[in-house]
Scaffold this motif. Structure first.
Motif, PDB file in Angstrom:
ATOM      1  N   LEU A  47      14.043  -2.314   8.446  1.00 14.77           N
ATOM      2  CA  LEU A  47      13.574  -2.750   7.130  1.00 14.77           C
ATOM      3  C   LEU A  47      12.125  -3.216   7.196  1.00 14.77           C
ATOM      4  N   PHE A  48      11.805  -4.029   8.201  1.00 15.10           N
ATOM      5  CA  PHE A  48      10.428  -4.510   8.340  1.00 15.10           C
ATOM      6  C   PHE A  48       9.498  -3.392   8.811  1.00 15.10           C
ATOM      7  N   CYS A  49       9.997  -2.486   9.656  1.00 16.47           N
ATOM      8  CA  CYS A  49       9.158  -1.362  10.099  1.00 16.47           C
ATOM      9  C   CYS A  49       8.817  -0.434   8.939  1.00 16.47           C
ATOM     10  N   ASP A  50       9.693  -0.307   7.963  1.00 15.99           N
ATOM     11  CA  ASP A  50       9.397   0.524   6.803  1.00 15.99           C
ATOM     12  C   ASP A  50       8.272  -0.073   5.959  1.00 15.99           C
ATOM     13  N   GLY A  51       8.081  -1.384   6.055  1.00 12.59           N
ATOM     14  CA  GLY A  51       6.999  -2.014   5.314  1.00 12.59           C
ATOM     15  C   GLY A  51       5.656  -1.979   6.008  1.00 12.59           C
ATOM     16  N   LEU A  52       5.573  -1.388   7.201  1.00 10.64           N
ATOM     17  CA  LEU A  52       4.288  -1.319   7.904  1.00 10.64           C
ATOM     18  C   LEU A  52       3.282  -0.432   7.186  1.00 10.64           C
ATOM     19  N   ARG A  53       3.749   0.457   6.324  1.00 10.27           N
ATOM     20  CA  ARG A  53       2.824   1.317   5.586  1.00 10.27           C
ATOM     21  C   ARG A  53       2.281   0.637   4.320  1.00 10.27           C
ATOM     22  N   GLU A  54       2.682  -0.585   4.056  1.00 10.72           N
ATOM     23  CA  GLU A  54       2.185  -1.307   2.889  1.00 10.72           C
ATOM     24  C   GLU A  54       0.741  -1.735   3.117  1.00 10.72           C
ATOM     25  N   VAL A  55      -0.064  -1.639   2.070  1.00 17.37           N
ATOM     26  CA  VAL A  55      -1.460  -2.072   2.130  1.00 17.37           C
ATOM     27  C   VAL A  55      -1.730  -3.223   1.170  1.00 17.37           C
ATOM     28  N   GLU A 112      -0.813  -7.109  -0.432  1.00 13.36           N
ATOM     29  CA  GLU A 112      -0.282  -8.401  -0.019  1.00 13.36           C
ATOM     30  C   GLU A 112       0.738  -8.890  -1.055  1.00 13.36           C
ATOM     31  N   PRO A 113       1.745  -9.653  -0.661  1.00 14.40           N
ATOM     32  CA  PRO A 113       2.007 -10.167   0.680  1.00 14.40           C
ATOM     33  C   PRO A 113       2.887  -9.257   1.528  1.00 14.40           C
ATOM     34  N   TYR A 114       3.137  -8.037   1.054  1.00 13.93           N
ATOM     35  CA  TYR A 114       4.074  -7.159   1.743  1.00 13.93           C
ATOM     36  C   TYR A 114       3.550  -6.759   3.119  1.00 13.93           C
ATOM     37  N   ARG A 115       2.231  -6.487   3.216  1.00 15.78           N
ATOM     38  CA  ARG A 115       1.683  -6.114   4.513  1.00 15.78           C
ATOM     39  C   ARG A 115       1.846  -7.242   5.525  1.00 15.78           C
ATOM     40  N   PHE A 116       1.533  -8.469   5.098  1.00 17.78           N
ATOM     41  CA  PHE A 116       1.635  -9.611   6.001  1.00 17.78           C
ATOM     42  C   PHE A 116       3.086  -9.853   6.423  1.00 17.78           C
ATOM     43  N   ILE A 117       4.012  -9.770   5.495  1.00 20.13           N
ATOM     44  CA  ILE A 117       5.424 -10.011   5.812  1.00 20.13           C
ATOM     45  C   ILE A 117       5.939  -8.952   6.780  1.00 20.13           C
TER      46      ILE A 117
END
Length: 312
Positions: free
Chosen positions: A168-176, A178-183
């Motif tokens: 779940l957190f690895c899928d959010g690594l493509r977020e650019v 905030e705050p999704y990228r930081f989380i």
């Protein structure tokens, strides 16, 4: 029948008989403010992350060589007896041939094919599983606002179901954003460094797809983020590097594209050496080879032909 007299006060119409009518207003949806109370509006037709554009069926072949299309010659254009130069040099014919060669080269250069665009950014829609889970309030984390922000876990990280939360957190690594990228970034580091090695080793096959999706976006900041995560992953234990070898075909093709993107400063000083994506790729491939066992170099060399072994 005469109409009643109307007074307008503050946009509200008051009639002399005491009745009033409120003005009708068109409610327009406001833009997102970026707060945690907003939800991402996802359209019905959203491109897949890292998707490629379809190549048009008709391609121009003029730029693949100097040859041009020809037609069947006509017999009335053939040279007849007495029409040639007889082997003598004619300046007029030479200049005409030179002009024809120049026009042919210009036509060939104007019909050159477009750039392949291997390093062009791909689609990165806001549809990551981490974003949806965070907006629903399903993540057991909170952001601690301080000089350097940190993640505050509501439960012990060691007791979490790593097979559920790590992808779940690895899928959010493509977020650019905030705050999704930081989380996503801080959450992956916490899960990798604070979880037992057997749990991390068992989750290697399920995090390959999210990492591949992030790499396929071709966004340099996202690629650097994933490379640092890979380095931290193989440093968690010796067996993890060997477990990643069968998945090189999913992870390394994008690295082969960006491997030569390095800064050539000559004799100048580089005060920000971590900004070079090519240097970070070399460092990551070296760690994969060192921790991947005897079969790592052969598989890396197959997918990244320009890589040279660091083990002597």
């Amino acid at each position: 029948m005469a109409s009643a007299k109307v007074d307008v006060v503050g946009g509200i119409k008051f009639a002399r008989n005491g009745s009033y009518r409120l003005p009708t207003r068109t409610v327009k949806p406001s833009a997102e403010t970026g707060s945690c109370f907003d939800t991402t509006r996802v359209g019905t037709r959203v491109a897949a992350p890292g998707s490629h554009t379809v190549t048009p069926s008709s391609a121009s072949t003029g730029g693949f060589g100097a040859a041009s299309s020809t037609s069947k010659p006509r017999t009335d254009k053939f040279l007849r007896r007495g029409m040639g130069t007889g082997g003598t040099h004619d300046a007029g014919l030479a200049s005409t041939a030179a002009r024809r060669r120049a026009s042919g080269a210009a036509a060939a250069s104007s019909a050159a094919p477009p750039r392949a665009g291997a390093t062009r950014r791909r689609a990165n829609p806001p549809t990551s599983a981490l974003r949806r889970a965070y907006e629903r309030g399903d993540l057991p984390v909170a952001i601690m606002q301080s000089v350097t922000n940190k993640l505050s876990w509501k439960v012990k990280v060691e007791t979490l179901d790593l097979a559920h939360y790590l992808p779940l957190f690895c899928d959010g690594l493509r977020e650019v954003e905030e705050p999704y990228r930081f989380i996503a970034e801080e959450g992956v580091y916490d899960l990798l460094l604070r979880s037992p090695l057997p749990k991390v080793l068992a989750c290697v096959p399920v995090i390959v797809v999210p990492l591949k999706t992030a790499l396929n976006t071709r966004i340099p900041s996202v690629i650097k983020r994933v490379l640092k995560i890979l380095q931290t992953l193989v440093e968690c234990g010796n067996l993890i590097g060997e477990a990643l070898v069968p998945f090189y075909r999913q992870l390394l093709p994008v690295l082969a594209i960006f491997k030569n993107k390095k800064k050539n400063l000559g004799d100048a000083m580089d005060y920000r050496p971590d900004d070079g994506i090519g240097e970070l790729i070399d460092e990551t491939l070296e760690k994969l080879e060192v921790t991947g066992g005897p079969d790592a170099f052969v598989n890396i060399k197959y997918l990244v032909p320009t890589y040279e072994s660091c083990i002597h």
